[in-house]
Write a protein that holds these residues in place. Sequence first.
Motif, PDB file in Angstrom:
ATOM      1  N   UNK A 267      44.866  48.309  82.170  1.00  0.00           N
ATOM      2  CA  UNK A 267      45.761  49.429  81.887  1.00  0.00           C
ATOM      3  C   UNK A 267      47.018  48.964  81.149  1.00  0.00           C
ATOM      4  N   UNK A 268      47.597  47.882  81.647  1.00  0.00           N
ATOM      5  CA  UNK A 268      48.851  47.441  81.044  1.00  0.00           C
ATOM      6  C   UNK A 268      48.665  46.820  79.661  1.00  0.00           C
ATOM      7  N   UNK A 270      46.437  48.013  77.617  1.00  0.00           N
ATOM      8  CA  UNK A 270      46.083  49.124  76.746  1.00  0.00           C
ATOM      9  C   UNK A 270      47.333  49.850  76.225  1.00  0.00           C
ATOM     10  N   UNK A 271      48.353  49.861  77.085  1.00  0.00           N
ATOM     11  CA  UNK A 271      49.557  50.612  76.722  1.00  0.00           C
ATOM     12  C   UNK A 271      50.195  50.142  75.416  1.00  0.00           C
ATOM     13  N   UNK A 273      48.704  48.644  73.074  1.00  0.00           N
ATOM     14  CA  UNK A 273      47.718  48.907  72.007  1.00  0.00           C
ATOM     15  C   UNK A 273      47.846  50.342  71.488  1.00  0.00           C
ATOM     16  N   UNK A 274      48.058  51.267  72.438  1.00  0.00           N
ATOM     17  CA  UNK A 274      48.260  52.664  72.046  1.00  0.00           C
ATOM     18  C   UNK A 274      49.475  52.753  71.113  1.00  0.00           C
ATOM     19  N   UNK A 275      50.540  52.047  71.502  1.00  0.00           N
ATOM     20  CA  UNK A 275      51.753  52.051  70.679  1.00  0.00           C
ATOM     21  C   UNK A 275      51.461  51.528  69.274  1.00  0.00           C
ATOM     22  N   UNK A 277      48.607  51.091  67.506  1.00  0.00           N
ATOM     23  CA  UNK A 277      47.700  51.891  66.668  1.00  0.00           C
ATOM     24  C   UNK A 277      48.349  53.228  66.277  1.00  0.00           C
ATOM     25  N   UNK A 278      48.984  53.889  67.245  1.00  0.00           N
ATOM     26  CA  UNK A 278      49.598  55.184  66.957  1.00  0.00           C
ATOM     27  C   UNK A 278      50.728  55.063  65.942  1.00  0.00           C
ATOM     28  N   UNK A 279      51.542  54.018  66.150  1.00  0.00           N
ATOM     29  CA  UNK A 279      52.677  53.863  65.239  1.00  0.00           C
ATOM     30  C   UNK A 279      52.238  53.419  63.857  1.00  0.00           C
ATOM     31  N   UNK A 301      58.827  49.579  66.679  1.00  0.00           N
ATOM     32  CA  UNK A 301      57.988  49.903  67.839  1.00  0.00           C
ATOM     33  C   UNK A 301      56.744  49.021  67.858  1.00  0.00           C
TER      34      UNK A 301
END
Lengths: 486, 143
Positions: A267-268, A270-271, A273-275, A277-279, A301
């Motif tokens: 989980x930690x 992945x967080x 990674x979300x940042x 890819x999204x950014x 970011x």
Amino acid sequence: MNIRQQKKSKEFFDLSIDLYCILNQAHHLLFVNKAFYELLGYSEETVLNRSLIGYVQLADREKFSEGLSTLAPGDGVVEFESRLISANGTDRHFRWRINIPEGSEELYATARDITDQKRHSSIIEQTHRIAKVGGWEYNFITHELFWTDETYRLHDTTPEEFTPDVSRAIDLYAPESVPVITEALRAAQEEGKDWDLELQLITLKGRKIWVRAVGQVERVNGQSIKVFGSFQDITERKILDEEREDFIAALEQKNDELERFTYTVSHDLKSPLVTIKSYAGLLKEDLKNQAYDEVEIDLNSIASACDTLNALLRDLLELSRVGRVINPGEWMSLRDLVEVTSLSLQGRIRETGATISVAGETGQIFGDRARLLEVFQNLIDNAMKYRSDLPPHVEISSVQNEDNITICIADNGKGIAPDFHGKIFDLFEQLHSSDEGTGIGLAIVKRVVEHHGGKIWVESVGYNQGSRFYIQLPLVDRNNTVTSTG
Amino acid sequence: MQGHPITILLAEDNAAHARLVMRSFRDHAVENQVIQVDNGESALDYLFQRGEYSEIDTQPDLVLLDLRLPKYDGLQVLAEIKKDKALNSIPVVILTTSDAESDINMAYEHHANSYLVKPIDFVEFSKMLKDLGFYWLVWNKSK
């Protein structure tokens, strides 16, 4: 006796499976029957006119001569047991009956071979002793209680020292087992119920042991006459059972920990990674729209998420090293350890204007120096990071007794509300979201302390009240290392 | 589609993720007042109007709740909301990176109204929040 009579008698004696012999006063054999040759393997010629004492097992000779010396003509039969040596060198056990008939000078002796019987009971006794199984019998009518030797031994006593009766025997059970055996005895007497119980017992020497007590009731016309059974020491098995259960519990706990670990790690990781890819997507959009203010934020970011990932991986690796990589233990002074830690934290000390002091006499601690340094670095760094409005002050003190040293790291910082005292040592638990940390630091600290056989806990009244972290470390086994009290 | 703006309480400790949420709403012209808190304790303080939020006198129309939060985690916050008579009608949407079955089950057991897994891609992230925004706008209008 004439020759014919003698011959007849001899044929008669030869039928017997018992030994028959006639000895003169010097205990020389004048007559022996066939059983003598058959049981012992000698021939007639070698035996006759030789002393019987010569065939008696050395260890029994004194007892044998003593038995013979009490004999007087017409004075009745003397009985005793002794062993004879057979032709092949082995011993055989005999039960002797000897007398001197009235008016005779010769000794008449018969002997029953009890070798098998002896062997049988000795094997039973030995196996009972090895298996720690005793036997017992209680008579409901006469209230007599009988114990076998092994039952006495299991109670750490002997028939000479202790006379069992049913209430004394019950009293020897541990308090928690007394009602159980009392009820079993009642049910046996009134309802004819057998029992098979595992109970605790305190022996006459005060040892606490586990026993398996089995009782079987004998009933006549619906009335319980007696109960008998076995009595077995199962302490070793019980200890093993308990050890096994502890071991399984520890394994299950480890397994749960590992599961939680995998879950939190995934989980930690992945967080960030979300940042990233999204950014990256956001960045594309902002470039298209020429929103350059936003572009910088997007890039920052992404960079900071990469730093987070990097820190996570570094700390996770460190966490997995604790316990895997073990440096040899050494003695070091607490004062020295704090000084080295302070040097490594120079940057933060300057930045926050922190003061770090060591109070009073400080002891020596034993352990893996590199890991213990890490513990102090983490704790002292946290004390400065989570500061109140006051300039950070960290004070290290210690108290010591024979077995361990308790180190206190006290600060004047933000403090920790009591609700979170247990949680902060868990993996990825963070109290502050503006945190540059990974939530692994205190998990590492706890792990290092536990690997040293120690304990860690925190005391803090609450917000802005400061925190006191306590570390208790054992002053290692004196057999291995010299305890230093310096 | 039209509706009056709603107030959203966003409990998210990751500043970058919070910004993603705001951006998505902005990009899709979903007009909301978003109040952001970065830990479970602050979320509860806001909802129960205590501590630094003791002056607040309105309740949010929607709570967007991350599961992993400092101090009290998302599940604890969710449980407090759902067992309070005045708060339990506020819809709570879990917004988290975790797609673990145990988390999803636990969230619904604690009466979460919806469970959204943060997509790794911004376009999807944005679309998801757009849908969410419109959904709650409509929901709010029909109240």
